[in-house]
Write a protein that holds these residues in place. Structure first.
Motif, PDB file in Angstrom:
ATOM      1  N   GLY A  11      48.521  44.967  34.046  1.00 30.40           N
ATOM      2  CA  GLY A  11      48.884  45.886  32.969  1.00 30.40           C
ATOM      3  C   GLY A  11      49.578  45.165  31.834  1.00 30.40           C
ATOM      4  O   GLY A  11      49.518  45.601  30.682  1.00 30.40           O
ATOM      5  N   ASN A  12      50.216  44.032  32.144  1.00 25.53           N
ATOM      6  CA  ASN A  12      50.846  43.224  31.104  1.00 25.53           C
ATOM      7  C   ASN A  12      49.720  42.571  30.291  1.00 25.53           C
ATOM      8  O   ASN A  12      48.871  41.877  30.864  1.00 25.53           O
ATOM      9  CB  ASN A  12      51.753  42.165  31.729  1.00 25.53           C
ATOM     10  CG  ASN A  12      52.549  41.396  30.707  1.00 25.53           C
ATOM     11  OD1 ASN A  12      52.062  41.068  29.637  1.00 25.53           O
ATOM     12  ND2 ASN A  12      53.781  41.085  31.045  1.00 25.53           N
ATOM     13  N   GLY A  48      48.210  29.431  44.566  1.00 25.18           N
ATOM     14  CA  GLY A  48      47.906  28.993  43.215  1.00 25.18           C
ATOM     15  C   GLY A  48      48.582  29.912  42.226  1.00 25.18           C
ATOM     16  O   GLY A  48      48.919  31.057  42.556  1.00 25.18           O
ATOM     17  N   ILE A  49      48.820  29.394  41.030  1.00 21.63           N
ATOM     18  CA  ILE A  49      49.411  30.208  39.964  1.00 21.63           C
ATOM     19  C   ILE A  49      49.012  29.605  38.619  1.00 21.63           C
ATOM     20  O   ILE A  49      48.985  28.376  38.459  1.00 21.63           O
ATOM     21  CB  ILE A  49      50.953  30.316  40.108  1.00 21.63           C
ATOM     22  CG1 ILE A  49      51.513  31.401  39.196  1.00 21.63           C
ATOM     23  CG2 ILE A  49      51.611  28.962  39.902  1.00 21.63           C
ATOM     24  CD1 ILE A  49      52.944  31.780  39.504  1.00 21.63           C
ATOM     25  N   ALA A  50      48.686  30.471  37.687  1.00 21.62           N
ATOM     26  CA  ALA A  50      48.265  30.046  36.348  1.00 21.62           C
ATOM     27  C   ALA A  50      49.353  30.370  35.330  1.00 21.62           C
ATOM     28  O   ALA A  50      50.113  31.326  35.498  1.00 21.62           O
ATOM     29  CB  ALA A  50      46.958  30.740  35.970  1.00 21.62           C
ATOM     30  N   ALA A  55      53.543  34.484  31.761  1.00 17.40           N
ATOM     31  CA  ALA A  55      53.604  34.821  30.334  1.00 17.40           C
ATOM     32  C   ALA A  55      53.547  33.601  29.416  1.00 17.40           C
ATOM     33  O   ALA A  55      54.074  33.629  28.312  1.00 17.40           O
ATOM     34  CB  ALA A  55      54.834  35.678  30.034  1.00 17.40           C
ATOM     35  N   MET A  56      52.872  32.539  29.864  1.00 17.86           N
ATOM     36  CA  MET A  56      52.680  31.359  29.032  1.00 17.86           C
ATOM     37  C   MET A  56      51.195  31.241  28.704  1.00 17.86           C
ATOM     38  O   MET A  56      50.346  31.457  29.561  1.00 17.86           O
ATOM     39  CB  MET A  56      53.159  30.100  29.760  1.00 17.86           C
ATOM     40  CG  MET A  56      54.643  30.155  30.151  1.00 17.86           C
ATOM     41  SD  MET A  56      55.766  30.363  28.762  1.00 17.86           S
ATOM     42  CE  MET A  56      55.630  28.770  27.990  1.00 17.86           C
ATOM     43  N   SER A 103      49.988  38.551  40.758  1.00 18.70           N
ATOM     44  CA  SER A 103      50.145  39.495  39.643  1.00 18.70           C
ATOM     45  C   SER A 103      49.642  40.898  39.986  1.00 18.70           C
ATOM     46  O   SER A 103      49.784  41.812  39.178  1.00 18.70           O
ATOM     47  CB  SER A 103      49.399  38.985  38.405  1.00 18.70           C
ATOM     48  OG  SER A 103      50.028  37.825  37.900  1.00 18.70           O
ATOM     49  N   ILE A 104      49.042  41.047  41.155  1.00 16.33           N
ATOM     50  CA  ILE A 104      48.528  42.348  41.601  1.00 16.33           C
ATOM     51  C   ILE A 104      49.011  42.550  43.042  1.00 16.33           C
ATOM     52  O   ILE A 104      48.216  42.514  43.983  1.00 16.33           O
ATOM     53  CB  ILE A 104      46.986  42.411  41.499  1.00 16.33           C
ATOM     54  CG1 ILE A 104      46.523  41.997  40.102  1.00 16.33           C
ATOM     55  CG2 ILE A 104      46.479  43.817  41.842  1.00 16.33           C
ATOM     56  CD1 ILE A 104      45.036  41.815  39.961  1.00 16.33           C
ATOM     57  N   PRO A 105      50.319  42.709  43.227  1.00 16.21           N
ATOM     58  CA  PRO A 105      50.844  42.788  44.588  1.00 16.21           C
ATOM     59  C   PRO A 105      50.350  44.029  45.332  1.00 16.21           C
ATOM     60  O   PRO A 105      50.100  45.069  44.725  1.00 16.21           O
ATOM     61  CB  PRO A 105      52.363  42.833  44.376  1.00 16.21           C
ATOM     62  CG  PRO A 105      52.546  43.330  42.989  1.00 16.21           C
ATOM     63  CD  PRO A 105      51.350  42.867  42.211  1.00 16.21           C
TER      64      PRO A 105
END
Length: 177
Positions: A11-12, A48-50, A55-56, A103-105
């Motif tokens: 949603g962000n 993993g994380i992007a 928020a970057m 981001s979608i827990p």
């Protein structure tokens, strides 16, 4: 010292933006972001994380596969920063498997992905790398690469019947291991 960053949630608008190429890899902001992403993904029990997830808008992500609460069967690898990554080639063979997202827990979905991919990326020390990834690590790469283009795994689920809650996933699949 690395810090744990807040993970943007579905949603962000930041999760739907195209990320920007990193020109100066040695910039202290980029190097600090990499350290922060590593700390954040480990603390959150992710693989993993992007950058868009914190928020970057930089075109980079960290692959950090290891067995954890969310992915007990994950292979172990050193956390690896992949800057300006790209998929050079993909196998025609696709495999559907369950994915979740920091981001979608609370939700998992069956997502079709290429079983193997050839990739290219620049490491945090500025070296260009080319390699082939298969199976789970290829899936992580494709998932994180999607984040750089404003795509989340829900966009790739073919049918809403192929969604389930994290709790149900844990009961049905993880307890069997």
């Amino acid at each position: 010292m690395p810090e744990i960053l807040q993970i943007s949630q579905l949603g962000n608008p930041v999760l739907r933006r195209q990320s920007q190429v990193v020109d100066n890899i040695q910039d202290s902001r980029i190097q600090q972001l990499i350290d922060n992403l590593i700390s954040t993904v480990q603390q959150a029990h992710g693989v993993g994380i992007a950058a868009p997830q914190v928020a970057m808008g930089d075109r980079l992500f960290v692959l950090a596969s290891r067995p954890n609460l969310r992915y007990p069967q994950a292979p172990t690898m050193e956390p690896t920063a992949m800057i300006n990554p790209r998929i050079v080639a993909s196998s025609t063979e696709t495999v559907k498997d369950w994915e979740g997202c920091l981001s979608i827990p609370g939700i998992r979905g069956l997502v079709p992905r290429s079983r193997s991919i050839e990739i290219e990326y620049t490491s945090r020390d500025g070296e260009l790398h080319q390699q082939e990834l298969t199976d789970f690590v290829a899936r992580i790469f494709q998932h994180e690469h999607d984040h750089l283009d404003g795509i989340v795994f829900l966009d790739r689920v073919e049918n809403t019947r192929e969604l389930m809650t994290e709790d149900e996933y844990q009961q049905q699949f993880v307890k069997l291991l």
